[in-house]
Motif scaffolding. Structure first.
Motif, mmCIF file in Angstrom:
data_model
loop_
_atom_site.group_PDB
_atom_site.id
_atom_site.type_symbol
_atom_site.label_atom_id
_atom_site.label_comp_id
_atom_site.label_asym_id
_atom_site.label_seq_id
_atom_site.Cartn_x
_atom_site.Cartn_y
_atom_site.Cartn_z
ATOM 1 N N VAL A 13 8.622 2.558 -5.669
ATOM 2 C CA VAL A 13 9.112 2.695 -4.287
ATOM 3 C C VAL A 13 8.760 1.457 -3.460
ATOM 4 O O VAL A 13 9.601 0.926 -2.718
ATOM 5 C CB VAL A 13 8.531 3.970 -3.639
ATOM 6 N N VAL A 14 7.541 0.973 -3.593
ATOM 7 C CA VAL A 14 7.109 -0.200 -2.828
ATOM 8 C C VAL A 14 7.875 -1.443 -3.271
ATOM 9 O O VAL A 14 8.292 -2.261 -2.441
ATOM 10 C CB VAL A 14 5.581 -0.396 -2.970
ATOM 11 N N SER A 15 8.108 -1.589 -4.577
ATOM 12 C CA SER A 15 8.870 -2.736 -5.077
ATOM 13 C C SER A 15 10.306 -2.710 -4.577
ATOM 14 O O SER A 15 10.867 -3.749 -4.219
ATOM 15 C CB SER A 15 8.870 -2.750 -6.605
ATOM 16 N N ALA A 16 10.893 -1.537 -4.553
ATOM 17 C CA ALA A 16 12.270 -1.419 -4.060
ATOM 18 C C ALA A 16 12.363 -1.766 -2.577
ATOM 19 O O ALA A 16 13.303 -2.457 -2.154
ATOM 20 C CB ALA A 16 12.793 -0.013 -4.305
ATOM 21 N N LEU A 22 13.966 -8.869 1.014
ATOM 22 C CA LEU A 22 13.936 -10.277 0.610
ATOM 23 C C LEU A 22 14.970 -11.119 1.349
ATOM 24 O O LEU A 22 14.765 -12.310 1.536
ATOM 25 C CB LEU A 22 14.142 -10.403 -0.901
ATOM 26 N N GLY A 23 16.057 -10.525 1.785
ATOM 27 C CA GLY A 23 17.087 -11.277 2.482
ATOM 28 C C GLY A 23 16.844 -11.422 3.979
ATOM 29 O O GLY A 23 17.587 -12.116 4.662
ATOM 30 N N SER A 24 15.804 -10.797 4.491
ATOM 31 C CA SER A 24 15.548 -10.848 5.930
ATOM 32 C C SER A 24 14.739 -12.098 6.293
ATOM 33 O O SER A 24 14.414 -12.921 5.451
ATOM 34 C CB SER A 24 14.785 -9.592 6.365
ATOM 35 N N LYS A 25 14.397 -12.207 7.556
ATOM 36 C CA LYS A 25 13.631 -13.379 7.996
ATOM 37 C C LYS A 25 12.146 -13.264 7.633
ATOM 38 O O LYS A 25 11.408 -14.215 7.777
ATOM 39 C CB LYS A 25 13.796 -13.596 9.498
ATOM 40 N N TYR A 26 11.721 -12.100 7.143
ATOM 41 C CA TYR A 26 10.332 -11.884 6.735
ATOM 42 C C TYR A 26 10.200 -12.026 5.220
ATOM 43 O O TYR A 26 9.642 -11.162 4.543
ATOM 44 C CB TYR A 26 9.850 -10.506 7.183
ATOM 45 N N LYS A 27 10.694 -13.119 4.684
ATOM 46 C CA LYS A 27 10.751 -13.310 3.244
ATOM 47 C C LYS A 27 9.357 -13.381 2.617
ATOM 48 O O LYS A 27 9.133 -12.854 1.533
ATOM 49 C CB LYS A 27 11.542 -14.571 2.924
ATOM 50 N N LEU A 28 8.410 -14.013 3.278
ATOM 51 C CA LEU A 28 7.061 -14.138 2.732
ATOM 52 C C LEU A 28 6.379 -12.773 2.644
ATOM 53 O O LEU A 28 5.750 -12.443 1.633
ATOM 54 C CB LEU A 28 6.231 -15.099 3.579
ATOM 55 N N ALA A 29 6.514 -11.964 3.681
ATOM 56 C CA ALA A 29 5.922 -10.626 3.664
ATOM 57 C C ALA A 29 6.602 -9.750 2.607
ATOM 58 O O ALA A 29 5.936 -8.975 1.914
ATOM 59 C CB ALA A 29 6.053 -9.971 5.033
ATOM 60 N N ALA A 30 7.915 -9.875 2.472
ATOM 61 C CA ALA A 30 8.646 -9.097 1.466
ATOM 62 C C ALA A 30 8.212 -9.484 0.061
ATOM 63 O O ALA A 30 8.099 -8.620 -0.821
ATOM 64 C CB ALA A 30 10.144 -9.300 1.638
ATOM 65 N N GLY A 32 5.229 -10.563 -0.775
ATOM 66 C CA GLY A 32 3.910 -9.956 -0.953
ATOM 67 C C GLY A 32 3.992 -8.473 -1.262
ATOM 68 O O GLY A 32 3.302 -7.970 -2.151
ATOM 69 N N VAL A 33 4.850 -7.763 -0.541
ATOM 70 C CA VAL A 33 5.032 -6.328 -0.787
ATOM 71 C C VAL A 33 5.597 -6.102 -2.179
ATOM 72 O O VAL A 33 5.169 -5.190 -2.897
ATOM 73 C CB VAL A 33 5.955 -5.713 0.298
ATOM 74 N N GLY A 35 5.174 -8.016 -4.771
ATOM 75 C CA GLY A 35 4.097 -8.286 -5.717
ATOM 76 C C GLY A 35 3.117 -7.130 -5.830
ATOM 77 O O GLY A 35 2.685 -6.774 -6.930
ATOM 78 N N PHE A 36 2.760 -6.525 -4.696
ATOM 79 C CA PHE A 36 1.866 -5.365 -4.741
ATOM 80 C C PHE A 36 2.518 -4.200 -5.476
ATOM 81 O O PHE A 36 1.864 -3.487 -6.239
ATOM 82 C CB PHE A 36 1.466 -4.927 -3.324
ATOM 83 N N GLY A 37 3.802 -4.012 -5.269
ATOM 84 C CA GLY A 37 4.511 -2.943 -5.971
ATOM 85 C C GLY A 37 4.545 -3.168 -7.469
ATOM 86 O O GLY A 37 4.318 -2.240 -8.259
ATOM 87 N N LEU A 38 4.802 -4.407 -7.869
ATOM 88 C CA LEU A 38 4.825 -4.715 -9.299
ATOM 89 C C LEU A 38 3.444 -4.551 -9.922
ATOM 90 O O LEU A 38 3.321 -4.105 -11.072
ATOM 91 C CB LEU A 38 5.360 -6.131 -9.520
ATOM 92 N N ALA A 39 2.405 -4.893 -9.181
ATOM 93 C CA ALA A 39 1.045 -4.706 -9.689
ATOM 94 C C ALA A 39 0.742 -3.219 -9.901
ATOM 95 O O ALA A 39 0.125 -2.839 -10.904
ATOM 96 C CB ALA A 39 0.036 -5.315 -8.725
ATOM 97 N N HIS A 40 1.198 -2.362 -8.990
ATOM 98 C CA HIS A 40 1.000 -0.929 -9.151
ATOM 99 C C HIS A 40 1.751 -0.408 -10.376
ATOM 100 O O HIS A 40 1.252 0.454 -11.098
ATOM 101 C CB HIS A 40 1.463 -0.170 -7.903
#
Length: 52
Positions: A13-16, A22-30, A32-33, A35-40
């Motif tokens: 859910v977090v990865s999705a 990823l297409g928004s202006k908050y690309k760096l935060a997206a 990071g989110v 990456g955390f989802g993939l780690a989970h």
């Protein structure tokens, strides 16, 4: 309930949600989110395999 299933589903859910932003202006935060989802997902899958 099998051990590791909750982190795997939560990571999906977090990865999705990270991938959706990823297409928004908050690309760096997206990124990071995502990456955390993939780690989970990876850690949950390790638990699922380990505790068969």
């Amino acid at each position: 309930m099998r051990e590791g299933l909750i982190p795997t589903v939560l990571g999906t859910v977090v990865s999705a949600s990270g991938a959706a932003f990823l297409g928004s202006k908050y690309k760096l935060a997206a990124t990071g989110v995502l990456g955390f989802g993939l780690a989970h997902i990876v850690l949950g899958a390790i638990d699922l395999i380990e505790h068969r």
